[in-house]
Motif scaffolding. Structure first.
Motif, mmCIF file in Angstrom:
data_model
loop_
_atom_site.group_PDB
_atom_site.id
_atom_site.type_symbol
_atom_site.label_atom_id
_atom_site.label_comp_id
_atom_site.label_asym_id
_atom_site.label_seq_id
_atom_site.Cartn_x
_atom_site.Cartn_y
_atom_site.Cartn_z
ATOM 1 N N SER A 136 -12.394 10.377 1.546
ATOM 2 C CA SER A 136 -13.849 10.330 1.630
ATOM 3 C C SER A 136 -14.364 8.903 1.759
ATOM 4 N N LYS A 137 -13.542 7.924 1.464
ATOM 5 C CA LYS A 137 -13.962 6.531 1.578
ATOM 6 C C LYS A 137 -14.287 6.161 3.022
ATOM 7 N N THR A 138 -13.728 6.890 3.983
ATOM 8 C CA THR A 138 -13.979 6.588 5.394
ATOM 9 C C THR A 138 -15.147 7.371 5.967
ATOM 10 N N GLU A 139 -15.692 8.306 5.189
ATOM 11 C CA GLU A 139 -16.821 9.092 5.675
ATOM 12 C C GLU A 139 -18.086 8.242 5.676
ATOM 13 N N ASN A 140 -19.052 8.665 6.494
ATOM 14 C CA ASN A 140 -20.338 7.968 6.523
ATOM 15 C C ASN A 140 -21.041 8.130 5.188
ATOM 16 N N ASN A 141 -21.417 7.044 4.614
ATOM 17 C CA ASN A 141 -22.191 7.068 3.372
ATOM 18 C C ASN A 141 -23.616 6.656 3.701
ATOM 19 N N GLU A 182 0.845 -1.194 0.000
ATOM 20 C CA GLU A 182 0.000 0.000 0.000
ATOM 21 C C GLU A 182 0.885 1.251 0.000
ATOM 22 N N VAL A 192 -10.608 11.713 -2.707
ATOM 23 C CA VAL A 192 -11.353 10.471 -2.938
ATOM 24 C C VAL A 192 -11.006 9.441 -1.879
ATOM 25 N N GLU A 193 -9.718 9.266 -1.631
ATOM 26 C CA GLU A 193 -9.294 8.256 -0.654
ATOM 27 C C GLU A 193 -9.799 8.574 0.754
#
Length: 73
Positions: A50-55, A13, A47-48
């Protein structure tokens, strides 16, 4: 881009970024070239992160939250 290197962890990673300014200068890269890369990097980071934000699972849930905040009627 030559002069830009990613550091990877043992899982493969990307975890860090190294910028070799001397190499960029030697390659003839301009400030604009580097700034274009940084702008692209900003988009990737957004983008990366925001992947951890609540969807929200659906549009109705999203509308309910917006109503609660008084953003929509």
């Amino acid at each position: 881009m030559t002069g830009i290197n990613f550091v990877m962890n043992d899982k493969g990673e990307k975890t860090a970024l190294l910028i070799d300014f001397a190499q960029l200068k030697q390659e003839g890269k301009t400030e604009r070239d580097v700034m274009e890369f940084v702008e692209d990097l900003e988009d990737i980071l957004a983008v990366e992160l925001s992947k951890t934000e609540n969807n929200y699972s659906n549009w109705e849930d999203a509308k309910k939250r917006l109503r609660t905040k008084g953003i929509i009627d």
